[in-house]
Design a protein around this motif. Structure first.
Motif, PDB file in Angstrom:
ATOM      1  N   THR A  26      31.350  29.173  38.307  1.00  0.00           N
ATOM      2  CA  THR A  26      30.290  27.925  38.699  1.00  0.00           C
ATOM      3  C   THR A  26      30.846  28.379  40.439  1.00  0.00           C
ATOM      4  O   THR A  26      29.982  27.055  41.283  1.00  0.00           O
ATOM      5  CB  THR A  26      31.018  26.796  38.616  1.00  0.00           C
ATOM      6  N   ARG A  27      31.689  29.107  40.863  1.00  0.00           N
ATOM      7  CA  ARG A  27      32.438  28.942  42.418  1.00  0.00           C
ATOM      8  C   ARG A  27      32.703  30.338  43.122  1.00  0.00           C
ATOM      9  O   ARG A  27      33.541  31.592  42.262  1.00  0.00           O
ATOM     10  CB  ARG A  27      33.240  27.871  42.617  1.00  0.00           C
ATOM     11  N   LYS A  28      32.805  31.243  44.244  1.00  0.00           N
ATOM     12  CA  LYS A  28      33.398  32.193  44.678  1.00  0.00           C
ATOM     13  C   LYS A  28      33.276  31.570  46.085  1.00  0.00           C
ATOM     14  O   LYS A  28      32.724  31.090  46.797  1.00  0.00           O
ATOM     15  CB  LYS A  28      31.805  33.049  44.338  1.00  0.00           C
ATOM     16  N   ARG A  29      34.983  32.230  46.168  1.00  0.00           N
ATOM     17  CA  ARG A  29      35.132  31.783  47.404  1.00  0.00           C
ATOM     18  C   ARG A  29      35.254  33.635  48.271  1.00  0.00           C
ATOM     19  O   ARG A  29      35.601  34.021  48.055  1.00  0.00           O
ATOM     20  CB  ARG A  29      36.518  31.041  47.193  1.00  0.00           C
ATOM     21  N   TRP A  30      35.352  33.787  50.268  1.00  0.00           N
ATOM     22  CA  TRP A  30      35.218  34.371  50.640  1.00  0.00           C
ATOM     23  C   TRP A  30      36.538  34.349  51.593  1.00  0.00           C
ATOM     24  O   TRP A  30      35.435  33.321  51.873  1.00  0.00           O
ATOM     25  CB  TRP A  30      33.787  35.377  50.939  1.00  0.00           C
ATOM     26  N   GLU A  31      37.147  34.800  51.964  1.00  0.00           N
ATOM     27  CA  GLU A  31      38.409  34.524  52.883  1.00  0.00           C
ATOM     28  C   GLU A  31      36.662  35.260  53.530  1.00  0.00           C
ATOM     29  O   GLU A  31      36.821  36.483  53.889  1.00  0.00           O
ATOM     30  CB  GLU A  31      39.448  35.261  52.757  1.00  0.00           C
TER      31      GLU A  31
END
Length: 196
Positions: free
Chosen positions: A62-67
């Protein structure tokens, strides 16, 4: 996965120091105001911060994060997608650069552009949306630079910010063939990728 641009690199693998960076950023009142303008500034102490980090993970589908790092390796924030609807091929995106010293240098538009380009190429999405509030002019400018168009102004959960500014939720939409960055420095969405 690493996505390389001219000024920034997106990475989906966390580093040990990322949590320390986030804790330091949560002490910055200016960023907190632009993130949640109707919430009084209350930076967490380290114990509360650690407790919130271990409270549970959001399902990765449902969500993904990249630094976001500079090409020199400095960690400066993150980009993410969230509220993915696989049936309609739509998701929301966001970019956060908490340190005001990083603002106005082109990092945000490039990071957001790289994320959106990847979503269309790798996930086959039809539509990408973004949202912010009317007083966050830097965010509005960043989103517009990436080829989004404003599609709605809606009531915010509060009528005014803690600083007395009127609040409206502003929504933006980009569709696959229209996403581009309006500057010479950034690669075109349909151009060669700098991914590895």
């Amino acid at each position: 996965m690493i996505i390389e641009g001219q000024r920034v690199v997106l990475r989906d693998e966390p580093r040990e120091t990322d949590a320390d960076d986030l804790f330091a950023w949560l002490q910055l009142e200016e960023w907190q105001y632009y993130d949640e303008p109707d919430v009084p500034f209350a930076p967490p102490n380290r114990a509360a911060f650690e407790a919130s980090r271990s409270a549970g993970q959001i399902p990765p589908d449902t969500r993904k994060r990249w630094e976001v790092d500079t090409v020199e390796g400095q960690h400066i924030g993150w980009v993410c997608w969230y509220n993915l609807n696989r049936d309609t091929g739509c998701t929301y995106v966001g970019v956060v650069l908490p340190d005001p010293q990083m603002w106005g240098q082109g990092y945000g538009p490039e990071a957001l552009h790289l994320l959106v380009r990847t979503l269309f190429r790798e996930m086959g999405l039809n539509t990408v949306k973004a949202a912010t509030w009317s007083g966050n002019r830097r965010s509005v400018g960043c989103i517009l630079k990436c080829g989004f168009r404003e599609t709605a102004r809606l009531p915010h959960r509060a009528a005014r910010s803690v600083r007395g500014e009127p609040l409206e939720r502003v929504e933006f939409t980009a569709t696959r063939p229209k996403v581009k960055v309006q500057t010479q420095e950034l690669p075109a969405v349909n151009g060669d990728a700098h991914d590895r």
